[in-house]
Enzyme design. Structure first.
Site, PDB file in Angstrom:
ATOM      1  CE  LYS A  52      75.254  71.938 -30.867  1.00  5.65           C
ATOM      2  NZ  LYS A  52      73.842  71.749 -30.649  1.00  5.65           N
TER       3      LYS A  52
HETATM    4  C1  LIG Z   1      72.665  71.142 -29.808  1.00  5.86           C
HETATM    5  C2  LIG Z   1      71.981  69.863 -30.006  1.00  5.86           C
HETATM    6  C3  LIG Z   1      70.593  69.766 -30.148  1.00  5.86           C
HETATM    7  C4  LIG Z   1      69.661  70.909 -29.917  1.00  5.86           C
HETATM    8  O1  LIG Z   1      69.898  72.008 -30.689  1.00  5.86           O
HETATM    9  P1  LIG Z   1      69.439  73.451 -30.145  1.00  5.86           P
HETATM   10  O2  LIG Z   1      69.575  74.322 -31.356  1.00  5.86           O
HETATM   11  O3  LIG Z   1      70.356  73.828 -29.036  1.00  5.86           O
HETATM   12  O4  LIG Z   1      68.028  73.335 -29.703  1.00  5.86           O
HETATM   13  C5  LIG Z   1      70.037  68.532 -30.458  1.00  5.86           C
HETATM   14  N1  LIG Z   1      70.802  67.447 -30.604  1.00  5.86           N
HETATM   15  C6  LIG Z   1      72.134  67.494 -30.458  1.00  5.86           C
HETATM   16  C7  LIG Z   1      72.930  66.250 -30.669  1.00  5.86           C
HETATM   17  C8  LIG Z   1      72.765  68.694 -30.132  1.00  5.86           C
HETATM   18  O5  LIG Z   1      74.086  68.730 -29.957  1.00  5.86           O
END
Ligand SMILES: *Cc1c(COP(=O)(O)O)cnc(C)c1O
Length: 385
Positions: free
Chosen positions: A186
């Site tokens: 991210k």
């Molecule tokens: C990455 C992601 C999540 C989950 O986040 P994590 O921190 O990996 O649990 C939820 N929704 C979307 C759209 C994502 O890309």
């Protein structure tokens, strides 16, 4: 002969020495789990989002789960969301026993099509869970107007979108409940991690309790003995707390986030300049409201003019030493959602079109000009241009 250049991944975390030193400091101090660094990171998030409550968690998924629990969403309830998302969005809705009610996306922006929300509302609908896809904020005024009219709560899945802004306001600085993810891919990372931002004190208190075993220290204090080490368990809670060694990274990522996004935006503009008149690609479309895009992902969709389909394109790029990503297979393709909620391929044509054709090109702040050129040249080779 010169060596072949190293494989170029589609995403790379950008961690500086100060972040690494801060982790080491945590390890050496003996305080590894939730402690002063988490508190400091939460204060930094509150300040960044101009919000009274920022709750750090061990994942974004935990944030969605806690948000749903805090809104008392359960079996028999419905939550409207998008099929064009990572599984966590719909999984958490199913985890609390509710039904994810999917609506199609807008093919251009890839965000959920807000015009389809009202016809999906039933007496069981409790909330809307939009995803700010790839970092593009949904039309929040329009979304919240619908939510208000039908008395629905909103849980924003901002996993892609920390740092994005809608009409001059950062996501998290307004609205109901906002989730951010700090997974390594991210826009900023804490290794794994996530946060919930809200202005609703009752929700913040519930999540504080749910994220750590359902323990409520205030509840104990109500029964006297201030300063006691005792505690009360008021719910069968979870183990969703963020560690200090995770927050240590966040303390050095968040101050750089806006610069990361500026660099991402520049690379995206370069991609757009080059790819705009390539018939092989359909680029994401812009929106008519003022916003800051967080550009978590840049995802052209392969058109019929491309000589190969997405999966073969990704394989061919890999052979050229370039990593690409697939975000995401539309969730109604998955067996669980087909078997449990009767979704089938064919239900959401725009999501399916995008799901079949989308590809995430390499994008990270520290990308080099030479790397960008390698990517473009690899695509020319693959398309035989
Ligand atoms: C990455 C992601 C999540 C989950 O986040 P994590 O921190 O990996 O649990 C939820 N929704 C979307 C759209 C994502 O890309």
């Amino acid at each position: 002969m010169s060596e072949a250049p190293a494989f170029l991944p589609f995403a790379k975390p950008n961690l500086d020495q100060a972040a690494i030193d801060e982790v080491v400091e945590s390890l050496q101090s003996g305080w590894i789990t939730t402690g002063p660094k988490v508190k400091k990171f939460e204060a930094m998030l509150q300040d960044y989002c101009q919000a009274p409550h920022a709750l750090a968690l061990n994942s974004g998924t935990a944030g969605l789960h806690c948000a749903l629990l805090a809104l008392d969403i359960k079996s028999g309830d419905e939550v409207i969301t998008t099929p064009m998302t990572f599984a966590a969005t719909v999984n958490t809705i199913a985890m609390v026993g509710a039904k994810p009610v999917l609506i199609d996306i807008d093919r251009g922006t890839r965000n959920l099509d807000l015009n389809l929300i009202e016809q999906a509302i039933t007496p069981k609908t409790k909330a809307i869970m939009p995803v700010h896809f790839a970092g593009l904020p949904v039309d929040c005024d329009k979304l919240y107007a619908i939510a208000k009219k039908h008395n629905l709560r909103v849980i924003e899945d901002g996993a892609h979108a920390i740092g994005a802004a809608y009409k001059g306001k950062r996501l998290g600085s307004f609205g109901d409940i906002q989730m951010f993810s700090f997974h390594p891919n991210k826009n900023m990372t804490t290794g794994e991690g996530g946060a919930v931002i809200t202005r609703d004190q009752a929700i913040a208190e519930k999540i504080t309790c749910w994220r750590f075993h359902g323990i409520d220290r205030e509840a104990w204090n109500r029964f006297g003995k201030s300063g006691s080490q005792n505690y009360a368990v008021i719910a069968p809670g979870y183990k969703y707390n963020m560690l200090d060694i995770q927050a240590a990274l966040g303390l050095h990522q968040l101050p750089k986030l806006d610069d990361f996004i500026a660099a991402r935006t520049q690379w995206v503009q370069r991609y757009i300049d080059v790819l705009n008149d390539w018939p092989e690609f359909e680029l994401p479309s812009d929106v008519d409201y003022q916003h800051t895009h967080a550009w978590h992902l840049f995802q052209p969709a392969l058109t019929d003019a491309a000589p190969l389909q997405r999966d073969t394109f990704m394989q061919a790029m890999k052979e050229q030493g370039i990593g690409t990503g697939y975000h995401y297979q539309a969730v109604h393709a998955f067996p669980y959602y087909q078997e449990t909620f009767n979704y089938k391929w064919g239900d959401f044509p725009h999501a399916e079109y995008i799901s079949d054709r989308i590809v995430s090109l390499p994008l990270f702040p520290q990308m080099q000009e030479q790397e960008f050129e390698r990517i473009i040249n690899a695509m020319k080779t693959v398309f035989k241009k």
